[in-house]
Scaffold this motif. Structure first.
Motif, PDB file in Angstrom:
ATOM      1  N   LEU A 130      37.967  28.321  40.351  1.00 56.46           N
ATOM      2  CA  LEU A 130      38.602  29.174  41.358  1.00 56.46           C
ATOM      3  C   LEU A 130      38.814  30.582  40.805  1.00 56.46           C
ATOM      4  O   LEU A 130      38.617  31.569  41.520  1.00 56.46           O
ATOM      5  CB  LEU A 130      39.931  28.556  41.785  1.00 56.46           C
ATOM      6  N   VAL A 131      39.202  30.654  39.545  1.00 58.07           N
ATOM      7  CA  VAL A 131      39.373  31.974  38.935  1.00 58.07           C
ATOM      8  C   VAL A 131      38.043  32.717  38.940  1.00 58.07           C
ATOM      9  O   VAL A 131      37.965  33.905  39.291  1.00 58.07           O
ATOM     10  CB  VAL A 131      39.928  31.837  37.498  1.00 58.07           C
ATOM     11  N   LEU A 188      35.601  32.210  40.955  1.00 61.52           N
ATOM     12  CA  LEU A 188      35.309  32.502  42.365  1.00 61.52           C
ATOM     13  C   LEU A 188      35.948  33.816  42.790  1.00 61.52           C
ATOM     14  O   LEU A 188      35.308  34.691  43.382  1.00 61.52           O
ATOM     15  CB  LEU A 188      35.861  31.346  43.199  1.00 61.52           C
ATOM     16  N   LEU A 189      37.231  33.945  42.440  1.00 60.37           N
ATOM     17  CA  LEU A 189      37.946  35.165  42.804  1.00 60.37           C
ATOM     18  C   LEU A 189      37.384  36.362  42.057  1.00 60.37           C
ATOM     19  O   LEU A 189      37.150  37.424  42.633  1.00 60.37           O
ATOM     20  CB  LEU A 189      39.418  35.005  42.434  1.00 60.37           C
ATOM     21  N   ALA A 190      37.181  36.175  40.774  1.00 56.52           N
ATOM     22  CA  ALA A 190      36.780  37.300  39.939  1.00 56.52           C
ATOM     23  C   ALA A 190      35.405  37.808  40.343  1.00 56.52           C
ATOM     24  O   ALA A 190      35.210  39.017  40.500  1.00 56.52           O
ATOM     25  CB  ALA A 190      36.784  36.888  38.469  1.00 56.52           C
ATOM     26  N   TYR A 222      35.603  39.893  43.410  1.00 53.90           N
ATOM     27  CA  TYR A 222      36.095  41.250  43.192  1.00 53.90           C
ATOM     28  C   TYR A 222      35.076  42.107  42.461  1.00 53.90           C
ATOM     29  O   TYR A 222      34.968  43.303  42.703  1.00 53.90           O
ATOM     30  CB  TYR A 222      37.417  41.229  42.429  1.00 53.90           C
ATOM     31  N   TRP A 223      34.349  41.491  41.567  1.00 55.31           N
ATOM     32  CA  TRP A 223      33.374  42.262  40.793  1.00 55.31           C
ATOM     33  C   TRP A 223      32.126  42.582  41.623  1.00 55.31           C
ATOM     34  O   TRP A 223      31.376  43.477  41.301  1.00 55.31           O
ATOM     35  CB  TRP A 223      32.993  41.482  39.533  1.00 55.31           C
ATOM     36  N   TYR A 273      34.234  47.410  39.768  1.00 57.89           N
ATOM     37  CA  TYR A 273      34.694  47.293  38.388  1.00 57.89           C
ATOM     38  C   TYR A 273      33.680  47.851  37.406  1.00 57.89           C
ATOM     39  O   TYR A 273      33.904  47.854  36.215  1.00 57.89           O
ATOM     40  CB  TYR A 273      35.021  45.837  38.039  1.00 57.89           C
ATOM     41  N   PHE A 327      30.604  36.246  48.728  1.00 57.89           N
ATOM     42  CA  PHE A 327      30.628  34.953  48.051  1.00 57.89           C
ATOM     43  C   PHE A 327      29.230  34.342  48.005  1.00 57.89           C
ATOM     44  O   PHE A 327      29.045  33.296  47.406  1.00 57.89           O
ATOM     45  CB  PHE A 327      31.536  33.976  48.789  1.00 57.89           C
ATOM     46  N   PHE A 360      37.775  41.833  31.111  1.00 53.28           N
ATOM     47  CA  PHE A 360      38.649  41.041  31.967  1.00 53.28           C
ATOM     48  C   PHE A 360      40.007  40.996  31.311  1.00 53.28           C
ATOM     49  O   PHE A 360      40.155  40.526  30.188  1.00 53.28           O
ATOM     50  CB  PHE A 360      38.054  39.646  32.093  1.00 53.28           C
ATOM     51  N   TYR A 364      45.471  30.523  48.164  1.00 52.70           N
ATOM     52  CA  TYR A 364      44.299  31.361  47.918  1.00 52.70           C
ATOM     53  C   TYR A 364      44.594  32.815  48.271  1.00 52.70           C
ATOM     54  O   TYR A 364      44.241  33.725  47.513  1.00 52.70           O
ATOM     55  CB  TYR A 364      43.121  30.834  48.731  1.00 52.70           C
ATOM     56  N   MET A 371      46.616  34.324  45.661  1.00 54.46           N
ATOM     57  CA  MET A 371      45.817  34.542  44.458  1.00 54.46           C
ATOM     58  C   MET A 371      44.871  35.717  44.631  1.00 54.46           C
ATOM     59  O   MET A 371      44.647  36.486  43.696  1.00 54.46           O
ATOM     60  CB  MET A 371      45.009  33.286  44.139  1.00 54.46           C
ATOM     61  N   VAL A 372      44.307  35.852  45.828  1.00 57.03           N
ATOM     62  CA  VAL A 372      43.404  36.977  46.080  1.00 57.03           C
ATOM     63  C   VAL A 372      44.126  38.287  45.833  1.00 57.03           C
ATOM     64  O   VAL A 372      43.619  39.188  45.172  1.00 57.03           O
ATOM     65  CB  VAL A 372      42.874  36.924  47.524  1.00 57.03           C
ATOM     66  N   ALA A 418      44.779  38.761  42.213  1.00 55.83           N
ATOM     67  CA  ALA A 418      43.550  39.132  41.517  1.00 55.83           C
ATOM     68  C   ALA A 418      43.229  40.592  41.756  1.00 55.83           C
ATOM     69  O   ALA A 418      42.780  41.298  40.862  1.00 55.83           O
ATOM     70  CB  ALA A 418      42.407  38.246  41.985  1.00 55.83           C
ATOM     71  N   TRP A 442      45.581  38.531  36.521  1.00 54.91           N
ATOM     72  CA  TRP A 442      44.848  37.260  36.392  1.00 54.91           C
ATOM     73  C   TRP A 442      45.670  36.191  35.705  1.00 54.91           C
ATOM     74  O   TRP A 442      45.454  35.001  35.915  1.00 54.91           O
ATOM     75  CB  TRP A 442      43.544  37.483  35.635  1.00 54.91           C
ATOM     76  N   VAL A 457      47.281  34.364  38.368  1.00 54.06           N
ATOM     77  CA  VAL A 457      46.311  33.514  39.075  1.00 54.06           C
ATOM     78  C   VAL A 457      46.132  32.211  38.314  1.00 54.06           C
ATOM     79  O   VAL A 457      46.171  31.113  38.874  1.00 54.06           O
ATOM     80  CB  VAL A 457      44.954  34.241  39.206  1.00 54.06           C
ATOM     81  N   LEU A 458      45.961  32.352  37.010  1.00 57.55           N
ATOM     82  CA  LEU A 458      45.744  31.176  36.180  1.00 57.55           C
ATOM     83  C   LEU A 458      46.980  30.280  36.177  1.00 57.55           C
ATOM     84  O   LEU A 458      46.876  29.056  36.249  1.00 57.55           O
ATOM     85  CB  LEU A 458      45.408  31.638  34.749  1.00 57.55           C
TER      86      LEU A 458
END
Lengths: 694, 540
Positions: free
Chosen positions: A180-181, A183-185, A188-189, A194, A299, A315, B452, B455-456, B459, B464, B467-468
């Motif tokens: 999930l991390v 997925l989010l990252a 955003y990237w 970034y 996505f 990061f 979510y 978290m979005v 983020a 982060w 988030v973690l």
């Protein structure tokens, strides 16, 4: 072209079981016969689609049968499905094994309604994972599978079932949090915000991503213009279908976007090679043109793959903490998420528990399909999104793979429980997948995909067979059996077949994939142009010991169970009945068929694997020898007409010699020896071998 | 002077028409009270129906009110355009839209009339209505003059409704106390039950302490600024900043301390660490219906007022007020959030009572929401919290509702008593499992979307670590939620049913409705989220 879209094949493939589940929930729980029939019918739909795809699918390396609908506007989440050569073997496997697992559950007596509802939900989840082309959707399917699995093990499992279920659940969930991390990252990237545009390399990356977006849209424009020159007149349904083929977002003013993109593409293509004799001016001009293009966060796995160059920078977990390299960290996160599923040492400890406690059919699904989701995730997501890191981490991955092979084999040898033995043999066999995948050669990676399929069939057989004896003896202690072969000859024959397939006897399917993995990893060059990588050679040799160990534990088990004096307790045991045969014979046919003639399966996956391999290697500035020679051959021969629906690949993938990803300039020197490749005899021989292999 | 007084009266009476939902709830409460006094014992069940009728009516009016409010034409105000240099020219009038149409204050600044308040009123009314239905069918409340319980619920709801639109310190305090004091009574409702009595006393003592601290801080605020209204140029906030800017450096700490006291009271209400110690005992002792109610309605109201006050001091996306210190606030609230969720989840691991477990879990959920609140650089953090509250209403109240249903025939919420409840109530137990999965934050349920969205936003702020932490907390929470799921769905029954009465069908309908809501809020979360965004917007 449009015929493909008239029927949402993959949606049917994914959701037919859920429809079946809904139907089952409406049936009164006393009508077990109806429930079972509905379940089998619902599971038969994916089976039919899988079989259809096995015969009808032509692997061009491109994604096919795509469906694309905008799901959540603001986050740019799409309901995107599609398959290519990487997923088709899994789709076929999932259809076959899923159906057989439902049939194998016929004997369930406890809470039939709940059981079949859950197993159908499970099938939907895993079918979805193999078809999803949107990271968000992938994640959703990945998680959807957990709930039914927990209860299927927890309610219908063996004595320690609750412990096993929660262990499985917690491990996978921990992995999915990391996913999930990522997925989010990556979301955003993915718009390049970034990337440091003051750094020429990263600016080039952003522009390359923009160019690929423009190319995708312009390609869609072209195909729409073939239907009607004025694309605004094309019916919306047709438009959606054409856009779906590229996975282009369907939101906002589509016509305007497409026309703009076409215009831009024309202007980009017509840029002169130099302006006033200066190449930099052209670059500047191009950058100016691309300024108008806005990358949207996405996505979509296909688009993220195109934009892998954007995953740069660092990061920061938190303001006050030290920044970490982004792509490497993400790759490690994904590695853990998928390694838990594969499972790779040291994340494998949930597997023996889950296997031993789960009911037979669930073990079959677990070993036959769920484990493959990990490897599939590596291929689809880790390698696609982080190709540079994939090469950087190739050797550690291979080391873990080899360790898995040996460790799993040694553990299997020490087991008394048949199911545990098969479970550890899975750990061992999935190590081959890891090794072949990490080798980054066409053979190795093809072998890895084949190994997934073949392990899926042979292990399913073994679990089904263990289930057969367990149904009769109500225990699985290897040492308590003996002489079963006389009592149940058909059973013994089937088991022998499964064991031999699993240990890789020539003529059976396991052999093909293992030998491909070995060949592939033995000559893995990994950017070392003059000779194959020594570390991979030695690892291959060590891994080969695993084959001996495999033969050891499997034959030893066979000897203890089937031969020797007949244990009097087992006198009068009936041989396999019709239903059991019904579940085993198809698998046996597959195992023998693909052992004798593996070409159909290789054809299903070869081109896509090759394309992925090229994606990974080229992103590292590595031109594999095979590819170079192929390009040379193509150049020598008159150019063949390109396939019609060839994917609009971004310019940087197809041009030769490989344009360097500007992201890592220190690798420039490694490009140099490449020019000498043509004259390299070692390479030439390998290429000849590769030619024979196909 | 007299003219002004009349004008004021006139305005206030007019304003009464704009708080019809509150008036309806009041009417329902009063009618119910009268009915409960005069009706014979066996007819007192109808008190609940009277209250329910008015609650639903209030909900309906609230929604229509919202609709008209949003689509109101901008009111125009005639203004004279000044042309000082040339008096001979005719006076020119210009029609200008009134500045902030969306945000009206009523009763000379006592309460605000905005969509933000209406959203929360909807949540609170919905929560109360569902709780009423639960109370109606809860066996533990039967025979305990339960008419009173229904009335307490309704009146608490009234307090909550005023709390979420209050913009005046006094109004905040009054409605908070209405909410709290009635909650104490509800917690100690089962007089014969020692635990319930203990819960009531504990709740009262802790609550009195927190309110005391808060009113102490408020009195200082009033003393400093000479105003009770939060907003406006003469309001508390503006004055506070004005005075602080000119105050001596040695006084700066005092200014902050006063503010801290007010926030303590608010954080207490939402049970954020380190002010959460009351919640497990209260939640365990109180009747299960009341616990479900406490975990949703007062919490929603608490969040409403917390956001309102917070946003006054840290305006969203602006550098006015404390705006320069957003990042410090982010760290402070972030730390509170991390501690709250981690403590809540870790403490829940060792519990053996489902109610107590869910009590700790609701502490953890407060932590997730505070994490969403910590980011005020644009409206998306608070909007995610608003969305989460709505989802939380469905999943948490759903879980408690099923517990009430199971408790009806098992006698208690201990895990050992809940074992094997699925045999008796397959549908309800299944929905309980679904609610628990949603609480864990697993797709395809809205609990995932709520987490979510938070978290979005985290983020996007580059936080982060948080988030973690939220992710890992979900894993921890999975374990204890699964313990409940396991007890209910997997374990064989140990305790015999205490009654063979069938479970009322209303539980089934409500549970199915909530599950449907959770799935729909997952698949189509965008419209609701956009709504939350638009609701937070006028707070800027």
């Amino acid at each position: 072209m449009q015929e493909q879209f008239s029927f949402p094949l993959l949606t049917m493939f994914v959701f037919a079981p859920v429809i079946g589940m809904a139907a089952i929930l409406l049936v009164p729980s006393k009508r077990a016969d109806i429930i079972k029939t509905v379940a089998a019918a619902a599971a038969a739909v994916p089976l039919m689609i899988g079989l259809y795809l096995f015969f009808a699918f032509r692997d061009t390396g491109a994604l096919q049968y795509r469906e694309n609908l905008l799901w959540i506007d603001g986050l740019n989440v799409h309901y995107a499905l599609g398959i290519d050569g990487l997923s088709v073997p899994m789709v076929v496997l999932s259809g076959v094994v899923g159906f057989l697992a439902v049939v194998a559950s016929w004997g369930i007596e406890k809470q039939i309604k709940g059981y079949f509802a859950l197993i159908l939900m499970l099938l939907s989840g895993m079918n979805g994972v193999f078809c999803a082309l949107d990271f968000f959707l992938f994640y959703v399917f990945w998680e959807v599978m957990l709930l039914p699995m927990y209860f299927l093990i927890g309610i219908w499992g063996g004595p320690n079932r609750v412990y096993a279920a929660i262990k499985f659940f917690l491990y996978t969930m921990a992995g999915s949090v990391l996913m999930l991390v990522v997925l989010l990252a990556t979301w955003y990237w993915s718009d390049g915000s970034y990337a440091n545009v003051n750094n020429p390399a990263e600016l080039a990356a952003v522009n390359a991503a923009k160019e690929s977006v423009v190319a995708l849209r312009a390609g869609a424009f072209d195909r729409l213009a073939m239907i009607d020159p004025d694309i605004t007149r094309v019916p919306a349904r047709l438009k959606r279908a054409v856009l779906a083929q590229d996975g282009v977002a369907w939101a906002g003013n589509v016509d305007r976007d497409l026309i703009n993109a076409k215009d831009l593409k024309l202007r980009l293509d017509n840029l002169p090679p130099t302006i006033d004799g200066d190449k930099h001016k052209v670059e500047l001009e191009k950058a100016q043109l691309l300024l108008t293009v806005k990358l949207e966060r996405t996505f979509s796995l296909t688009e993220l793959k195109e934009r892998y160059l954007l995953f740069t920078g660092s990061f920061k977990l938190f303001e006050f903490l030290r920044p970490l390299p982004f792509a490497a960290l993400m790759f490690v996160f994904l590695y853990v998420a998928f390694a838990i599923k594969v499972p790779v040492f040291p994340f494998h400890t949930w597997l023996p528990w889950a296997h031993v406690e789960a009911p037979t059919a669930i073990s079959v699904i677990l070993a036959g399909i769920l484990l493959k989701m990990g490897v599939y995730g590596f291929l689809r997501i880790s390698f696609g999104l982080f190709p540079t890191e994939a090469v950087h981490f190739a050797v550690p991955m291979a080391v873990f793979g080899v360790f898995n092979i040996l460790y799993g084999a040694c553990c299997a040898m020490a087991q008394d429980d048949m199911k545990k033995l098969v479970a550890y043999s899975s750990v061992s066999h999935m190590g081959f997948c890891m090794l072949g995948m990490a080798a980054m050669t066409t053979w190795g990676m093809t072998g890895s995909v084949l190994q997934m399929f073949n392990h899926g069939t042979s292990t399913s057989m073994m679990f089904l067979l263990v289930g057969v004896i367990y149904d009769r003896a109500h225990h699985r202690e290897i040492n308590k059996f003996g002489g079963i072969a006389n009592q149940m000859p058909v059973y013994a024959g089937m088991m022998t077949l499964a064991l031999f397939a699993s240990m890789g006897l020539p003529g059976l399917s396991g052999f093909v994939s293992e030998i491909l993995v070995f060949l592939g990893s033995f000559r893995s060059d990994m950017g070392n142009y003059s000779r194959p990588d020594l570390s991979f050679q030695s690892m291959t040799v060590i891994a080969a010991i695993g084959v001996v160990l495999t033969a050891g534990y499997l034959l030893w088990m066979m000897q203890r169970v089937f031969f020797g004096p007949l244990n009097e307790r087992y006198k009068g045991y009936a041989d396999m009945n019709g239903r059991e045969m019904f579940t085993l014979v198809p698998l046996a046919v597959i195992v023998i068929g693909l052992g004798v003639y593996p070409q159909p399966l290789i054809n299903l996956t070869k081109n896509s694997v090759e394309k992925l391999q090229q994606h990974v290697l080229r992103s590292n500035g590595i031109e594999s020898a095979e590819r170079t020679l192929k390009t040379m051959a193509d150049r020598a021969a008159p150019a063949a007409p390109a396939p019609l629906a060839a994917e609009p690949a971004p310019a940087h993938v197809e041009s030769a010699p490989a344009p360097k990803p500007a992201a890592d300039p220190e690798r420039t020197s490694e490009l140099e020896p490449q020019r000498g490749v043509e004259a390299d005899p070692v390479k030439a021989r390998e290429v000849a071998m590769a030619g024979e292999g196909r | 002077m007299l003219e002004g007084y009349y004008k004021l009266l006139d305005q206030n009476t007019r304003h009464l028409l704009l708080i019809v939902p509150e008036l309806l709830v009041t009417a329902g409460f009063l009618l119910g009270l009268i009915f409960d006094c005069i009706a014979p014992e066996e007819r007192r069940k109808s008190t609940a129906y009277i209250c329910l009728l008015f609650l639903v009516a209030a909900m309906w009016v609230n929604v229509t009110d919202w609709n008209t409010f949003v689509h109101e034409k901008p009111r125009l105000e005639l203004k004279r355009v000044e042309i000082p240099k040339d008096p001979s020219r005719p006076v020119v009038w210009e029609a200008k839209p009134v500045q902030s149409m969306r945000s009206d204050t009523l009763f000379t600044g006592m309460v605000a009339r905005d969509t933000y308040g209406m959203y929360f009123k909807f949540v609170i009314l919905l929560g109360t209505a569902v709780s009423l239905l639960m109370a109606l069918n809860a066996k533990e409340l039967a025979g305990n003059h339960r008419g009173e319980f229904f009335l307490l619920l309704t009146a608490t709801c009234l307090g909550g409704m005023f709390l979420c639109s209050a913009t005046n310190l006094l109004m905040i305090y009054l409605s908070l106390e209405t909410l709290s004091i009635l909650s104490y009574a509800m917690a100690g409702y089962l007089r014969q039950d020692r635990k319930s009595a203990e819960a009531g006393i504990k709740y009262a003592i802790y609550g009195a302490m927190a309110s005391g601290v808060m009113i102490f801080g408020m009195s200082y605020l009033y003393g400093l600024t000479g105003s009770l209204n939060l907003t406006g140029p003469d309001g508390v906030v503006a004055k506070w900043f004005e005075l602080r800017a000119t105050a001596a450096p040695s006084m700066q700490g005092a200014y902050l301390a006063v503010l801290a006291m007010v926030f303590v009271g608010l954080l207490y209400k939402i049970a954020a660490a380190p002010f959460h110690y009351w919640s497990p005992d209260v939640y365990e002792g109180a009747p299960t219906t009341a616990t479900g109610f406490f975990s949703v309605v007062p919490k929603a109201a608490g969040f409403a007022v917390l956001v309102r006050v917070l946003v006054e001091f840290f305006p969203i996306g602006s550098t006015a007020g404390f705006g320069y210190h957003h990042s410090k606030m982010e760290v402070a609230l972030g730390a509170i959030a991390i501690v709250t969720m981690t403590l809540g989840n870790l403490a829940a691991l060792g519990q053996s009572n489902a109610k107590r477990m869910l009590a700790y879990s609701s502490v953890a959920h407060a932590g997730y929401m505070v994490a969403g609140l910590s980011m005020l650089d644009d409206g998306r953090g608070p909007a995610a919290v608003l969305y989460y509250l709505l989802v939380y209403l469905f999943m948490n109240l759903g879980a408690f509702m099923v517990l009430v249903a199971l408790e009806n025939f098992r006698g208690s919420c201990d895990l050992k008593d809940l074992k094997g409840a699925i045999r008796r109530e397959p549908m309800l137990a299944t929905t309980l499992v679904i609610f628990l999965f949603s609480l864990t934050g697993l797709p395809p349920l809205a609990g995932f979307t709520g987490k979510y969205l938070i978290m979005v936003k985290l983020a996007e702020r580059g936080n982060w670590l948080m988030v973690l932490v939220i992710g890992l907390n979900s894993v921890i929470s999975l374990y204890y939620y699964m313990r409940i799921a396991k007890a209910v769905a997997i374990d064989p029954p140990e305790a015999a049913a205490t009654t063979s009465e069938p479970t009322p069908a209303v539980f089934g309908f409500l549970a199915a409705g909530k599950v449907a809501a959770l799935v729909l809020l997952f698949v189509y979360f965008k419209p609701v989220y956009d709504l939350c965004m638009s609701v937070v917007d006028p707070l800027r």
